[in-house]
Design an enzyme around this catalytic site. Structure first.
Site, short mmCIF file in Angstrom:
data_model
loop_
_atom_site.label_atom_id
_atom_site.label_comp_id
_atom_site.label_asym_id
_atom_site.label_seq_id
_atom_site.Cartn_x
_atom_site.Cartn_y
_atom_site.Cartn_z
N ALA A 63 0.86 -1.18 0.00
CA ALA A 63 0.00 0.00 0.00
C ALA A 63 0.90 1.24 0.00
CB ALA A 63 -0.87 -0.02 1.25
N GLY A 104 -0.26 -5.07 0.83
CA GLY A 104 -1.34 -4.94 -0.14
C GLY A 104 -0.98 -5.56 -1.48
N GLU A 107 -1.66 -9.14 -1.14
CA GLU A 107 -3.12 -9.33 -1.04
C GLU A 107 -3.77 -9.25 -2.41
OE1 GLU A 107 -3.55 -6.35 2.15
OE2 GLU A 107 -4.58 -7.93 3.27
N GLU A 127 2.61 -6.02 7.63
CA GLU A 127 1.81 -4.95 8.26
C GLU A 127 2.02 -4.86 9.76
OE1 GLU A 127 0.83 -6.82 5.80
OE2 GLU A 127 -0.45 -5.69 4.43
#
Ligand SMILES: NC(=O)c1ccc[n+]([C@@H]2O[C@H](COP(=O)([O-])OP(=O)(O)OC[C@H]3O[C@@H](n4cnc5c(N)ncnc54)[C@H](O)[C@@H]3O)[C@@H](O)[C@H]2O)c1
Length: 702
Positions: A63, A104, A107, A127
């Site tokens: 992210a 992310g 993911e 994370e």
């Protein structure tokens, strides 16, 4: 089409490339671009499948941390929209991964039907290191893909997995070679040719069984490392939800717990720390393009505690190092200690024998100072004695290469005075390693008044291969870390005089999050070291007579209690065991000392202990900033986390001060000053910032 995403068609496959340098983060616009490409390809009868990859050096590395908690522009699509679009794709999507697929990024890959990777790629959900958890389905999909146990370990630790292990675990379906787009396309074509049904990770339920008590055991295993933290525990809760709830409920639970973590002060602190650690490399007057001097060979002088550890650090980095001593016995002892340290790591299974052999093979011991002649950097780690160091630097000046870096590992002496013993003070710099030097990540790089920019840039750059975090500091007594430590330690001692025992102080600070309390730390480092320094200072620089100081550490050393090395210090130790045990003898010594100085002992709570020890850190840190001896508050935070075990999830002492609020810090200092005197006088910087209603974070650099 978004400029952040490009599409090319190869052999009936749409290759969607995210092009958002440097790391293809999922910034605003990236999901929109991919979703648009999926929609276009779905509608195009000439497209049979998709390949999703990253342009440049990596897949989607994660992210965009800078966008965390900030509102998105209206209409901008999120990672959730992207994942939904990938899973809804009527045509196969293959993620083709090079570089890193993290957070992310992974993911998103988990929402693709298949994943292929290249040798050298890395995978992880880190994370937790930012005080949050994988909040876009990672905690629900990874356990479904690879099984609950390995997924839980990865998610709770935040560790990365290399390509081959990712293949073995099943994170990727294949490792491919050659051009990534071509290899991804070939894989996609094969999927199409075989008519394989689309495979959604969210629908896999056959790997969710766990042994009885698995989650209890998992929680027990992080009782120590995860104490005081939120995120690691929430990660386990999420994986437990994956194993016990239907996928949509699990995803909902993950979302709730993600929001809880994101809003926590710990996540804020860890994000601050993440950026602070990256910021330390930036030095306003030493630009990025400053020429650096490559270091292909090193020499370390003095094979004692520090010299041996520093030599190991170079050897571990694959840099040949010459270790120089004055006597054969000291040299043999130093080399034997290094060998024993490596052997312990090998015996514990954390290092292959071949790695140890390779490292030791890079170390050459000698008694000949002339051996420094071919070194690119010389690091001096001899006795802490100015006369010895000056004599040595004078001789080094005659022998070392003209452009060699001449570094001193001194912890208390004036680097400028040492530099003045040479004709090239611009090449002299401090490299303050922390003990044990081969383990501790922190390196304070001490800039002398005359140190030139290239020497600074080269020494800072050396930190990377040495796997250290280098922070630039200026010359002053104790530099940054130890200068701040002095007040912290002093208060710990005063607390003993006023009513605490070592275990009370240590417990309060351990519970605050420190790796260990001050008394356990002193026992580990050896109480005699400071004792010697104190005795020397009393002769050379006697402290003002009216300054409060505690007799306790001297009394302790006079009783021969040097710490772990003598099995007795502030605590007692069983032979061969480092566990500290409270000792009634020490309690008697402390209580008698209080009586002798007329101090009425009182009960002191953990809050007061923490406050008394942390406020001097904050106050001294502020003085250091005011004097320009550290560049940024964040640099001080990095020093304290990596050098002194300050909990990273509290961000470091300066960030923590901002969290308390500087007006509050100022009020506490003023109250203590009125009760106990000038030790507590607030630093002018705290007064200025508090009166302006600002925090340390408002300070601008450069
Ligand atoms: N011990 C620590 O925790 C620590 C931490 C940071 C910095 N330092 C600094 O590192 C330096 C070394 O500390 P240490 O704890 O390793 O000391 P030490 O006493 O363990 O080792 C010093 C070694 O230097 C050798 N030596 C002395 N003069 C020499 C010379 N002229 N040429 C070659 N070798 C010589 C000695 O024989 C000895 O083996 C000191 O400046 C100290 O302040 C120590």
């Amino acid at each position: 089409m978004s400029s952040l995403v490009r599409v090319e068609t190869q052999d009936g496959v749409a290759v969607i490339a995210v092009d958002n340098p440097p790391v293809n983060a999922l910034s605003v616009g990236v999901p929109d671009g991919i979703i648009a490409a999926l929609a276009a390809g779905a509608a195009d009868p000439g497209i049979d499948a998709f390949v999703l990859l990253g342009a440049g050096r990596t897949f989607i590395a994660g992210a965009d941390i800078r966008e965390f908690g900030k509102p998105r522009p209206p209409g901008a699509r999120t990672i959730f929209d992207l994942i939904a679009a990938l899973e809804a794709s009527p045509k196969p999507v293959v993620a083709a991964i090079h570089g890193t697929a993290l957070g992310g990024g992974l993911e998103v890959a988990l929402a693709c039907h298949w994943r292929v990777g290249v040798e050298g790629s890395q995978y992880g959900l880190p994370e937790v290191k930012l005080g949050i958890l994988p909040g876009a389905g990672g905690t629900q999909r990874l356990p479904r893909l690879i099984g609950v146990e390995p997924a839980a370990k990865l998610i709770v630790s935040g560790d990365f997995v290399p390509a081959r292990k990712a293949l073995a675990l099943g994170i990727v379906d294949a490792l491919v070679e050659g051009d990534l787009a071509a290899a991804g396309t070939a894989f996609a074509r094969q999927v199409v040719a075989e008519g394989r049904p689309l495979r959604l990770v969210r629908d896999m339920n056959d790997k969710l069984a766990v042994p009885d008590g698995f989650f209890d055991e998992m929680r027990r295993s992080i009782a120590r490392s995860g104490r005081g933290q939120v995120a690691p525990w929430r990660c386990i809760d999420c994986v437990e939800a994956a194993a016990t709830l239907p996928v949509d409920q699990g995803l909902k639970r993950e979302r709730e717990l993600f929001e809880e973590c994101l809003a926590s002060p710990q996540s804020k602190a860890l994000r601050h720390f993440f950026f602070a650690e990256r910021e330390v490399a930036k030095i306003p007057d030493v630009p990025k393009d400053t020429p650096t001097r490559p270091v292909a060979k090193a020499a370390v002088i003095g094979a004692g505690t520090m010299g041996g550890g520093i030599a190991m650090t170079f050897a571990n980095a694959g840099i040949p190092v010459t270790l120089i001593e004055t006597g054969q016995e000291a040299l043999d002892r130093g080399l034997a200690t290094m060998r024993a340290n490596y052997a312990r790591t090998v015996a514990s299974g954390r290092m292959p024998q071949a790695t140890m052999d390779k490292a030791m093979g890079l170390v050459v011991g000698t008694l000949d100072l002339g051996a420094v002649a071919d070194a690119d950097i010389v690091i001096e780690a001899v006795f802490e004695d100015m006369a010895v160091k000056k004599d040595l630097f004078g001789r080094l000046d005659d022998i070392a290469k003209a452009d060699a870096i001449l570094a001193t590992n001194t912890s208390t002496l004036d680097v400028d005075e040492i530099a003045a013993a040479t004709r090239r003070p611009e090449k002299v710099i401090g490299t303050h390693f922390f003990s044990p030097a081969n383990v501790m990540r922190l390196l304070e790089v001490v800039r002398g008044a005359k140190t030139d920019k290239s020497t600074i840039a080269s020494t800072m750059a050396l930190a990377r291969p040495l796997k250290k975090v280098a922070v630039l500091v200026g010359v002053c007594d104790g530099f940054v870390g130890n200068r701040m430590l002095a007040g912290y330690m002093q208060q710990a001692l005063f607390l003993l005089e006023e009513g605490c025992l070592p275990q009370d102080v240590d417990k309060a600070l351990y519970d605050f999050g420190f790796a260990m309390g001050p008394f356990a730390m002193m026992d580990l480092a050896g109480n005699d070291v400071e004792w010697r320094i104190r005795k020397h200072r009393e002769k050379t620089k006697p402290p003002p007579a009216d300054l409060r100081r505690s007799a306790l550490p001297d009394l302790l050393c006079e009783a021969g209690r040097f710490g772990q090395k003598t099995a007795a210090g502030w605590y007692r130790y069983e032979p061969g065991d480092r566990t500290p045990h409270p000792d009634p003898t020490v309690e008697t010594m402390i209580v008698e000392n209080s009586a002798r100085i007329g101090m009425r002992r009182r009960a002191i709570g953990a809050d007061e202990i923490v406050r008394r020890c942390l406020l001097p850190l904050i106050n001294e840190g502020a003085r250091i900033l005011d004097e320009g001896l550290a560049l940024r508050p964040g640099d001080i935070d990095v020093i304290w986390v990596y050098g002194y075990g300050f909990p990273s999830y509290k961000g470091g002492p300066m960030f923590h001060a901002d969290q308390i609020g500087l007006p509050d810090v100022l009020a506490q200092l003023l109250r203590l000053e009125s009760e106990q005197g000038r030790f507590w006088t607030p630093s002018p910087l705290i007064v200025r910032l508090a009166e302006a209603g600002q925090g340390f974070s408002s300070l601008k650099v450069g």
